[in-house]
Design an enzyme around this catalytic site. Sequence first.
Site: not given
Length: 546
Positions: A54, A63, A188-189, A238, A283, A291
């Site tokens: 996506r 979100d 978003s694999s 996702d 991340k 994040y």
Amino acid sequence: MSAQEAIPVFTNLTDLYASLGTSLNHAERWNNLAEEFEKRFGKQPTYIARAPGRVNLIGEHIDYALFGVLPAAIERDILIAVAPRDVPPSSPTAETHHAPGSVIAENLHPKYTRQVFAPAPKAKPANVDDEVHVEGWHLEIPQELRWENYVKAGYYGVLEEHFTGAAVHPIPVDLLVTGSVPAGSGLSSSAAMVVASTLAFLAINGKLEGADKVAKGELVKMSMENEKRVGVNSGGMDQAASVMSVPSSVLYITFYPSLTASPTPLPPGAVLVCAHSLKVSDKALTAKRGYNLRVVETLVGARALARSLNIPVGTREKITLREVVGRLVEEADVGKGGAGMSADALAEVLERVRGAVEALKPPGGTEANEFGATLEEMVRLSGLGEAEFREVYLSWVEVDATHFKLYKRAKHVYSEALRVLQFRKLCLDTAAAPAAEGADGVAVLKQLGQLMNDSQTSCADDFECSCEELDELTRLAREAGAYGSRLTGAGWGGCTVSLVPEAEVASFIKKVSETYAPYKGLEGEALSEVIFATRPSTGACVYKFD
């Protein structure tokens, strides 16, 4: 869009390919996967499960503040071919591939090796009667970002949901994975991999057909939970985009008061171009300053803002910025299953709340210190004691900062949430008046592009989730003729998405590839891996072989 809709199961390749889009040679990929499966396993697959990646057109880092976003499924996807494996009754079950429900998993990419694993029923308590069926499963899933762990995560969710307490065990299977979603790109694999795995195990165990078939909403929820098993927490954007998207539309996904998704037609005349910055953000390594820190800053900012507006907040409540605006206008019936305020009403409130955010600037704050609050100042703004504050906001997550930028983070979230609503309204208004073509149509696309550009500026300046590479790539994209360009995904690396005139896609890609220094020397397939066009694609589906 109803979450009760069935997951498409195709038996006709013409219909299948027509649903997937036009930018990739889908027939070649699907046929190659089926042929390779037969070479490796000596039989044709029974199903091929597909889940797309996506791209988020607009709505970054809002979100988890419970504001709506506008992603779209892309044409690039994960495919998993799967078939049952015959295990003769006399086979020694001590060998993993002979065990009930065992899996032999292979990957078309040569760097990945064959994996063999099997679930095991959890030991039955001694005081439970033998007639009682299995009440759970064990399947070791290390929290490491390895391809087979995503496959296992999807499988485990199916085991727990459909085989706990069942007299029938899942069948042994062979599967073969391939994918065209670039890993680590912000497309978003990982979610696509988990959705495809979940879907493959549902299909092969007969859970997509008949009276008890799994619907799209159920697949989204299962996939969200499944991805947590590899250590990735997700709000559902996702997975919902991968499962529930429809062609030619972005998906308006809201999270408050509940998860909903509805298609929003994208105006004609433009194509999406995704470009990888080739800066990979790990991340796991950067979360404490990236994040995770942003999550804490937005949550504390919400509490501090609520206090400034005299909105009651429970001592241990982690109120979100979306809930603040709801309580500000006494949003009706939210706690009683209501739908909450309309998009137009929410936009009006967001316009009103802009000035209130100024209360988050610490006393004496200047542009020089970027309105950062020390930990002591942040505790004071929250109205909690230090021990309570640490328990509510810092006991469950690691962060690394000396100053916390509550004002800038809240400013981004509210302005970005408003841009999402403005983008959606432009799309809906254009769809309601399809005669708007030519100069009028271009004007709409330019307005959408400007919202994307403003989003990038806010991500870079207020949320500080961009990086030099993303800033450079978006600038070059605009110079190359994009209506708008912004980062997509968490940021700090990964991909950009650009809205590009349909007739200029080839020239746009050529200009960007010639001017973005990290692309130097890339050509052919190597170049198409890092910059490619796509249209909003259909969501997850399955092809069933005769």
